[in-house]
Design a protein around this motif. Structure first.
Motif, PDB file in Angstrom:
ATOM      1  N   LEU A   1       0.829  -1.215   0.000  1.00 36.79           N
ATOM      2  CA  LEU A   1       0.000   0.000   0.000  1.00 36.79           C
ATOM      3  C   LEU A   1       0.863   1.265   0.000  1.00 36.79           C
ATOM      4  O   LEU A   1       0.361   2.361  -0.200  1.00 36.79           O
ATOM      5  CB  LEU A   1      -0.927   0.002   1.226  1.00 36.79           C
ATOM      6  CG  LEU A   1      -2.019  -1.069   1.202  1.00 36.79           C
ATOM      7  CD1 LEU A   1      -2.746  -1.136   2.540  1.00 36.79           C
ATOM      8  CD2 LEU A   1      -3.000  -0.821   0.069  1.00 36.79           C
ATOM      9  N   ASP A   2       2.158   1.098   0.229  1.00 34.32           N
ATOM     10  CA  ASP A   2       3.066   2.244   0.330  1.00 34.32           C
ATOM     11  C   ASP A   2       3.564   2.653  -1.056  1.00 34.32           C
ATOM     12  O   ASP A   2       4.749   2.558  -1.360  1.00 34.32           O
ATOM     13  CB  ASP A   2       4.241   1.864   1.241  1.00 34.32           C
ATOM     14  CG  ASP A   2       5.024   3.090   1.677  1.00 34.32           C
ATOM     15  OD1 ASP A   2       4.539   4.215   1.451  1.00 34.32           O
ATOM     16  OD2 ASP A   2       6.107   2.904   2.243  1.00 34.32           O
ATOM     17  N   PHE A   3       2.655   3.127  -1.898  1.00 33.37           N
ATOM     18  CA  PHE A   3       2.994   3.438  -3.288  1.00 33.37           C
ATOM     19  C   PHE A   3       4.015   4.554  -3.404  1.00 33.37           C
ATOM     20  O   PHE A   3       4.729   4.658  -4.391  1.00 33.37           O
ATOM     21  CB  PHE A   3       1.731   3.830  -4.064  1.00 33.37           C
ATOM     22  CG  PHE A   3       0.768   2.705  -4.227  1.00 33.37           C
ATOM     23  CD1 PHE A   3       1.005   1.705  -5.159  1.00 33.37           C
ATOM     24  CD2 PHE A   3      -0.368   2.619  -3.434  1.00 33.37           C
ATOM     25  CE1 PHE A   3       0.118   0.656  -5.319  1.00 33.37           C
ATOM     26  CE2 PHE A   3      -1.256   1.571  -3.572  1.00 33.37           C
ATOM     27  CZ  PHE A   3      -1.018   0.594  -4.520  1.00 33.37           C
ATOM     28  N   PHE A   4       4.057   5.429  -2.394  1.00 33.80           N
ATOM     29  CA  PHE A   4       4.958   6.576  -2.497  1.00 33.80           C
ATOM     30  C   PHE A   4       6.234   6.364  -1.711  1.00 33.80           C
ATOM     31  O   PHE A   4       7.037   7.276  -1.547  1.00 33.80           O
ATOM     32  CB  PHE A   4       4.227   7.839  -2.022  1.00 33.80           C
ATOM     33  CG  PHE A   4       2.925   8.031  -2.735  1.00 33.80           C
ATOM     34  CD1 PHE A   4       2.904   8.470  -4.050  1.00 33.80           C
ATOM     35  CD2 PHE A   4       1.717   7.749  -2.102  1.00 33.80           C
ATOM     36  CE1 PHE A   4       1.710   8.620  -4.724  1.00 33.80           C
ATOM     37  CE2 PHE A   4       0.509   7.900  -2.773  1.00 33.80           C
ATOM     38  CZ  PHE A   4       0.504   8.339  -4.085  1.00 33.80           C
ATOM     39  N   GLY A   5       6.413   5.144  -1.180  1.00 34.91           N
ATOM     40  CA  GLY A   5       7.614   4.850  -0.410  1.00 34.91           C
ATOM     41  C   GLY A   5       8.338   3.675  -1.029  1.00 34.91           C
ATOM     42  O   GLY A   5       8.462   3.570  -2.242  1.00 34.91           O
TER      43      GLY A   5
END
Lengths: 142, 143
Positions: free
Chosen positions: B32-36
């Motif tokens: 879910l951590d698309f930006f990490g």
């Protein structure tokens, strides 16, 4: 780490075969929240035995495999009880209001090209992503 | 026989959850951590689940279930408030600790007291859901 995707694919195929078996055999949608939720709120009383048998299978085989050493399960569940309770309430409430979870909307819905399943999946993944950004970036947890 | 099929499907589902990494909350939150530091494993899980299920729906279009009865009818493509709000609440909870209902049920075999607490809270949420739905329906009737 590099071979995680193979396990992911294999496990995914097993989940898909489970859903196919449940569908083609019993004519039912394999949705975890629906199967459990119907027992909880009484809406699934007419086929409670089938639901219970499914849930017993979900818990029992991995438990047996683990105790025989054939399966080792990794988890990183937080120890923050407050977070666990809030998340559990949200998941229980949300999946029943929205009529499905990762297995019902995600696995069964998307493969049927169901518009509701596809939209729900996009929405819950987006909501989850926003929550993770919040946890990691703003709160500094995780 | 119906019960055996249900038991077998459950066992296969539960084992698949363990093997795939869906029970690992760090992997779920990593996905879910698309930006990490994005973890793509769940994409492979999803891809894996969809292949047999896609075939199953094709077969289902031409037959009846082995144990009799009919396949569930496709739902009308209605995107009502409860579908969207439900998915938002579910996604928020999923992202918060990384458990969705399947792995939460399976957590009785691996999750210790944390998994048990999550499952308890989830059951409570499921008990409250019919009331929340009624409230939502009343509001949309007024609006």
């Amino acid at each position: 780490m590099q071979i995680d995707w193979i396990w992911g694919l294999l496990g995914g195929l097993m989940i898909g075969c489970a859903g196919a078996l449940f569908l083609l055999g019993n004519g039912r949608i394999m949705g975890a929240s629906g199967i459990l939720g119907g027992l909880i709120d009484g809406s699934g009383r007419s086929n409670w035995a089938e639901r219970t048998a499914f849930l017993v299978g979900v818990i029992a085989l991995p438990a047996v495999l683990q105790s025989s050493g054939a399966l080792s399960t990794q988890t990183n569940l937080t120890s923050n009880l407050g977070l666990i309770i809030i998340a559990g309430l949200l998941v229980g409430l949300g999946t029943r209001i929205g009529n499905g979870c990762t297995s019902g909307h995600g696995v069964c819905g998307i493969s049927r090209l169901s518009p509701r399943g596809i939209v729900a999946t996009l929405v819950y993944i987006s909501a989850g992503a926003v929550m993770v950004v919040f946890l990691r970036g703003i709160w500094g947890a995780l | 026989m119906r019960l055996l099929i249900a038991l077998g499907a459950g066992a296969l589902f539960g084992s698949g959850l363990h093997l795939s990494g869906m029970t690992d909350t760090a992997k779920v939150q990593g996905f879910l951590d698309f930006f990490g530091a994005w973890d793509p494993t769940l994409m492979f899980v999803m891809g894996g689940t969809i292949i047999p299920m896609f075939i199953a729906w094709r077969v289902a279009a031409r037959r009846k279930p082995l144990m009799g009865g009919d396949f569930p009818a496709a739902s009308d493509p209605v995107f009502d408030r409860s579908l969207i709000l439900g998915a938002v609440l579910f996604g928020a909870g999923w992202g918060l600790v990384g458990l969705c209902p399947g792995p939460a049920i399976a957590s009785l075999s691996y999750g210790g007291s944390g998994g048990f607490s999550f499952l308890g809270a989830m059951v409570l949420g499921m008990l409250l859901a019919p009331r929340a739905r009624q409230w939502l329906d009343r509001r949309s009737a007024v609006a």
